[in-house]
Design a protein around this motif. Structure first.
Motif, short mmCIF file in Angstrom:
data_model
loop_
_atom_site.label_atom_id
_atom_site.label_comp_id
_atom_site.label_asym_id
_atom_site.label_seq_id
_atom_site.Cartn_x
_atom_site.Cartn_y
_atom_site.Cartn_z
N MET A 287 0.83 -1.20 0.00
CA MET A 287 0.00 0.00 0.00
C MET A 287 0.87 1.26 0.00
N ARG A 288 0.22 2.39 -0.23
CA ARG A 288 0.95 3.64 -0.26
C ARG A 288 0.45 4.55 0.84
N SER B 8 -0.85 9.35 5.28
CA SER B 8 -0.63 10.06 6.53
C SER B 8 -0.76 9.06 7.67
N ALA C 34 -1.62 8.72 12.21
CA ALA C 34 -1.96 9.32 13.49
C ALA C 34 -1.28 8.48 14.55
N LEU D 27 -3.29 -0.34 9.74
CA LEU D 27 -3.02 0.25 8.44
C LEU D 27 -4.34 0.20 7.69
N ILE D 28 -4.84 1.37 7.31
CA ILE D 28 -6.20 1.44 6.80
C ILE D 28 -6.25 2.10 5.43
N CYS D 29 -6.92 1.46 4.50
CA CYS D 29 -7.10 2.06 3.18
C CYS D 29 -8.18 3.12 3.28
N ARG D 30 -7.82 4.33 2.92
CA ARG D 30 -8.77 5.43 3.03
C ARG D 30 -9.88 5.31 1.99
N GLN E 57 -2.07 4.70 13.67
CA GLN E 57 -2.81 4.32 12.48
C GLN E 57 -2.15 4.93 11.25
N ILE E 58 -2.00 4.11 10.24
CA ILE E 58 -1.48 4.61 8.98
C ILE E 58 -2.64 4.67 8.00
N PHE E 59 -2.85 5.83 7.41
CA PHE E 59 -3.87 5.94 6.38
C PHE E 59 -3.18 5.84 5.03
N ALA E 60 -3.71 4.98 4.20
CA ALA E 60 -3.03 4.68 2.95
C ALA E 60 -4.04 4.41 1.84
#
Lengths: 162, 162
Positions: free
Chosen positions: A131-132, A135, A137, B102-105, B139-142
């Motif tokens: 994944m890319r 941002s 938190a 790690l979450i896909c936005r 949390q990583i938003f990706a």
DNA sequence: GTTCTTGCAAACCCTTTGCACGTCT
DNA sequence: AGACGTGCAAAGGGTTTGCAAGAAC
């Protein structure tokens, strides 16, 4: 030390571009929300912004404030936080890029810190899963480790890193 | 690969000790909430647990579920998350220690990952500000970075680290 | 002129609370 | 017995929604 001045014109431009791309309309209210949010150089809740705007003489409804904050979040001009318990808080992303939060679980004292290692980690971990990263938190829950924990509520100080 | 089995007896013991220390009472309801939460080997909301328990035949009120989850959170048996938007989600801390998200936005796809660097960072940063770290949330938003983003909703795979 | 946005108030959802009853110590 | 916990339903707080009026295109 004051952090960087925010280039509001640039943000307006970015917002205009986002609205154009997504086929949303350019309304006065939307741009006014952006401007007032930029004036509040801190974390704020949707309701605080609503009250601030009406105090300042802007006539605007809660519904519009909420919906505009959602747009601003979607185009990353504003960052939305969900800390424990409370309502959502927002802040301009440009205000202090890539900062995170260290929070005392006992007294609520909060430090904003920056650490470049987190951005590196964020990117590396996302890549690991194909994944890319956009941002992150990061919140650290801690204790003041101090008998007069409450007292520290308005202190500040430490060593910068990054 | 299934993660570690949870030692429920140990958790009960830990909870008993917490209640004793804080002068709270040992009630059937409180221990039943712990047991059922342990059965749900996943993230859950307070309401999901409430419904699950009543389906399973436990007669319990929402108020008790909420209040017990609060106790369990305070003694760190359960971890409470506040992801964007939704209601709070909980999970047993022992289920998968020190993992982050790690979450896909775009599609909501979520990976739970572990990375020991985060614990090191958490401790170091807290120390830098004269505090003592207890836990963190990262949390990583990706983006899935993939044209069929939605498809990946139920996939899993990658490389472990730590 | 049509479609989207706003404002208002009501609705909504999750969570907490007040009170009477039940349970733990 | 006394204090605390539970259950219920109602209240609470933040956020979203439905609809009519207004603005953007």
């Amino acid at each position: 030390m004051k952090h960087r001045e925010i280039d509001v014109e640039k943000l307006r431009e970015q917002f205009r571009e986002f609205l154009r791309t997504k086929m949303y309309r350019n309304t006065q209210e939307r741009f006014r929300v952006l401007e007032r949010a930029a004036e509040l150089d801190r974390h704020f809740t949707a309701d605080e912004l609503y009250l601030y705007m009406n105090q300042r003489g802007d006539k605007i409804s809660r519904a519009t404030v909420y919906s505009t904050l959602d747009l601003l979040t979607r185009c990353n001009i504003v960052t939305k936080h969900r800390f424990q318990g409370d309502s959502a808080t927002y802040e301009l992303t440009a205000r202090k890029p890539n900062h995170d939060h260290l929070i005392c679980r006992d007294c609520g004292y909060m430090v904003e810190f920056q650490d470049s290692a987190l951005v590196v980690l964020q990117d590396e971990i996302a890549r690991r899963y194909g994944m890319r990263a956009l941002s992150h938190a990061f919140q650290i829950f801690a204790t003041c480790d101090d008998s007069n924990c409450q007292r520290r509520l308005h202190e500040q100080s430490p060593t910068e890193n990054a």
